[in-house]
Motif scaffolding. Structure first.
Motif, PDB file in Angstrom:
ATOM      1  N   PHE A   1       0.960  -1.141  -0.083  1.00 24.37           N
ATOM      2  CA  PHE A   1       0.062  -0.021   0.026  1.00 24.37           C
ATOM      3  C   PHE A   1       0.828   1.108  -0.036  1.00 24.37           C
ATOM      4  N   THR A   2       0.683   2.130  -0.780  1.00 22.09           N
ATOM      5  CA  THR A   2       1.485   3.389  -0.951  1.00 22.09           C
ATOM      6  C   THR A   2       0.611   4.509  -0.300  1.00 22.09           C
ATOM      7  N   GLY A   3       1.257   5.167   0.505  1.00 26.38           N
ATOM      8  CA  GLY A   3       0.781   6.412   1.022  1.00 26.38           C
ATOM      9  C   GLY A   3       1.555   7.784   0.517  1.00 26.38           C
ATOM     10  N   ILE A   4       0.721   8.937   0.361  1.00 22.93           N
ATOM     11  CA  ILE A   4       1.329  10.216   0.129  1.00 22.93           C
ATOM     12  C   ILE A   4       1.047  11.147   1.147  1.00 22.93           C
ATOM     13  N   ILE A   5       1.972  11.924   1.403  1.00 27.27           N
ATOM     14  CA  ILE A   5       1.909  12.925   2.580  1.00 27.27           C
ATOM     15  C   ILE A   5       2.028  14.216   1.703  1.00 27.27           C
ATOM     16  N   ARG A   6       1.093  14.999   1.681  1.00 24.32           N
ATOM     17  CA  ARG A   6       0.961  16.299   0.800  1.00 24.32           C
ATOM     18  C   ARG A   6       1.505  17.326   1.681  1.00 24.32           C
ATOM     19  N   GLN A   7       2.013  18.076   1.052  1.00 25.15           N
ATOM     20  CA  GLN A   7       2.527  19.676   1.802  1.00 25.15           C
ATOM     21  C   GLN A   7       1.484  20.194   2.968  1.00 25.15           C
ATOM     22  N   GLN A   8       0.296  19.998   2.577  1.00 23.55           N
ATOM     23  CA  GLN A   8      -0.651  20.702   3.506  1.00 23.55           C
ATOM     24  C   GLN A   8      -1.118  19.707   4.516  1.00 23.55           C
ATOM     25  N   ASP A   9      -0.738  18.603   4.453  1.00 22.81           N
ATOM     26  CA  ASP A   9      -0.908  17.542   5.653  1.00 22.81           C
ATOM     27  C   ASP A   9       0.380  17.417   6.594  1.00 22.81           C
ATOM     28  N   VAL A  10       1.379  18.137   6.399  1.00 24.19           N
ATOM     29  CA  VAL A  10       2.445  17.674   7.365  1.00 24.19           C
ATOM     30  C   VAL A  10       2.273  18.099   8.562  1.00 24.19           C
ATOM     31  N   ARG A  11       1.777  19.298   8.863  1.00 29.14           N
ATOM     32  CA  ARG A  11       1.627  19.850  10.050  1.00 29.14           C
ATOM     33  C   ARG A  11       0.362  20.767  10.259  1.00 29.14           C
ATOM     34  N   ALA A  12      -0.076  21.172  11.267  1.00 29.38           N
ATOM     35  CA  ALA A  12      -1.418  21.962  11.372  1.00 29.38           C
ATOM     36  C   ALA A  12      -1.084  23.349  11.195  1.00 29.38           C
ATOM     37  N   THR A  13       0.114  23.904  11.647  1.00 33.05           N
ATOM     38  CA  THR A  13       0.075  25.341  11.419  1.00 33.05           C
ATOM     39  C   THR A  13       1.278  25.806  10.401  1.00 33.05           C
ATOM     40  N   GLU A  14       1.158  26.960  10.173  1.00 34.55           N
ATOM     41  CA  GLU A  14       2.177  27.618   9.045  1.00 34.55           C
ATOM     42  C   GLU A  14       2.236  26.473   7.843  1.00 34.55           C
ATOM     43  N   ILE A  15       1.176  25.837   7.267  1.00 39.20           N
ATOM     44  CA  ILE A  15       1.309  25.028   6.479  1.00 39.20           C
ATOM     45  C   ILE A  15       1.956  25.700   5.040  1.00 39.20           C
ATOM     46  N   ASP A  16       1.942  26.645   4.955  1.00 33.81           N
ATOM     47  CA  ASP A  16       2.564  27.495   3.724  1.00 33.81           C
ATOM     48  C   ASP A  16       3.965  27.598   3.718  1.00 33.81           C
ATOM     49  N   LYS A  17       4.689  27.411   4.986  1.00 32.86           N
ATOM     50  CA  LYS A  17       6.252  27.378   5.122  1.00 32.86           C
ATOM     51  C   LYS A  17       6.706  26.036   5.351  1.00 32.86           C
ATOM     52  N   VAL A  18       5.979  24.948   5.185  1.00 31.54           N
ATOM     53  CA  VAL A  18       6.345  23.300   5.316  1.00 31.54           C
ATOM     54  C   VAL A  18       7.451  23.168   4.180  1.00 31.54           C
ATOM     55  N   ASP A  19       8.577  22.849   4.675  1.00 29.49           N
ATOM     56  CA  ASP A  19       9.639  22.575   3.464  1.00 29.49           C
ATOM     57  C   ASP A  19       9.632  20.883   3.511  1.00 29.49           C
ATOM     58  N   MET A  20       9.302  20.168   2.501  1.00 27.54           N
ATOM     59  CA  MET A  20       9.090  18.668   2.517  1.00 27.54           C
ATOM     60  C   MET A  20      10.561  17.992   3.013  1.00 27.54           C
ATOM     61  N   HIS A  21      11.504  18.856   2.294  1.00 28.38           N
ATOM     62  CA  HIS A  21      12.955  18.217   2.406  1.00 28.38           C
ATOM     63  C   HIS A  21      13.484  18.198   3.886  1.00 28.38           C
ATOM     64  N   LEU A  22      12.837  19.200   4.737  1.00 30.85           N
ATOM     65  CA  LEU A  22      13.338  19.444   6.166  1.00 30.85           C
ATOM     66  C   LEU A  22      12.306  18.607   7.058  1.00 30.85           C
ATOM     67  N   SER A  23      11.267  17.999   6.369  1.00 30.74           N
ATOM     68  CA  SER A  23      10.342  17.509   7.285  1.00 30.74           C
ATOM     69  C   SER A  23      10.715  15.736   7.234  1.00 30.74           C
ATOM     70  N   PHE A  24      10.759  15.229   6.253  1.00 26.05           N
ATOM     71  CA  PHE A  24      11.043  13.915   5.966  1.00 26.05           C
ATOM     72  C   PHE A  24      12.568  13.685   5.125  1.00 26.05           C
ATOM     73  N   ARG A  25      12.923  12.551   5.109  1.00 30.79           N
ATOM     74  CA  ARG A  25      14.029  12.080   4.190  1.00 30.79           C
ATOM     75  C   ARG A  25      13.480  10.451   4.043  1.00 30.79           C
ATOM     76  N   PRO A  26      14.223  10.004   2.722  1.00 26.33           N
ATOM     77  CA  PRO A  26      13.741   8.536   2.426  1.00 26.33           C
ATOM     78  C   PRO A  26      14.402   7.865   3.351  1.00 26.33           C
ATOM     79  N   GLY A  27      13.685   6.790   3.733  1.00 23.95           N
ATOM     80  CA  GLY A  27      14.069   5.747   4.948  1.00 23.95           C
ATOM     81  C   GLY A  27      13.503   6.147   6.199  1.00 23.95           C
ATOM     82  N   ASP A  28      12.909   7.311   6.320  1.00 24.03           N
ATOM     83  CA  ASP A  28      12.435   7.755   7.666  1.00 24.03           C
ATOM     84  C   ASP A  28      11.018   6.663   7.944  1.00 24.03           C
TER      85      ASP A  28
END
Length: 198
Positions: free
Chosen positions: A108-135
């Motif tokens: 099963f594949t999952g996708i975490i979209r930028q707007q679903d990473v955190r509840a606040t300051e959604i527009d400032k989310v940097d995906m590369h500072l939130s997750f890395r492959p293997g996490d």
């Protein structure tokens, strides 16, 4: 007597089985109210059951019969453990490994979209500072997205990265909501960290 038509068509979760106006949902199927479409919720063979002649509802019932004993299946609202496989500018993809305490047997594949990473300051989310492959992340299943991938969210405090490896291969220790530290090199890396239940 109900007439059952077994079709040797193998379907997987998220595959369209028909329109809600044409068919009723049986086992292994659900209707998405936003578009009135019936989808498969598990992997198996599609089967159509004709209604009895005196039934007021003359729509056939469509169901999915499991083709083998299958493991857990992600559903909207369930908490899953997933491994990040790819990080892009606006989303990260992950392989779902567990639904709650149960491991999955299918892919099963999952996708975490930028707007679903955190509840606040959604527009400032940097995906590369939130997750890395293997996490390894703990996430909530929001819905079955497109291309048979589930939309996942890490927007609650207890959701996010639960285990990550540093560049030197050590398991990192969370030191804040947004940072993890390598015990060997003491290098700090940015992550969307899951709050540990104390």
């Amino acid at each position: 007597m109900e007439e059952e038509k077994e079709e040797s068509v193998l379907v997987t979760p998220g595959e369209v089985l028909g329109r809600a106006s044409d068919v009723k949902t049986g086992r292994g199927a659900y209707v998405a109210l936003h578009n009135n479409t019936v989808y498969a919720s598990l992997t198996g063979f599609r089967r159509s059951v004709s209604p009895t002649p005196d039934s007021p509802d003359q729509r056939p019932t469509v169901e999915v019969i499991g083709h083998k004993a299958h493991g857990a299946v992600p559903e909207p609202g369930s908490v899953v453990i997933a491994r990040i496989t790819k990080v892009m500018a606006r989303m990260a993809s992950a392989d779902i490994m567990c639904v709650g305490p149960k491991s999955v047997r299918e892919k099963f594949t999952g996708i975490i979209r930028q707007q679903d990473v955190r509840a606040t300051e959604i527009d400032k989310v940097d995906m590369h500072l939130s997750f890395r492959p293997g996490d390894i992340v703990r996430a909530l299943v929001l819905s079955l997205g497109d291309a048979r991938a589930y939309y996942l969210s890490t927007a609650k405090n207890e959701l996010g990265v639960v285990s990550a490896e540093s560049t030197s291969g050590a398991t990192m220790v969370p030191i804040s909501w947004t940072e993890m530290k390598c015990p060997l090199t003491h290098q700090i890396e940015k992550r969307k960290v899951a709050k540990v239940a104390s």
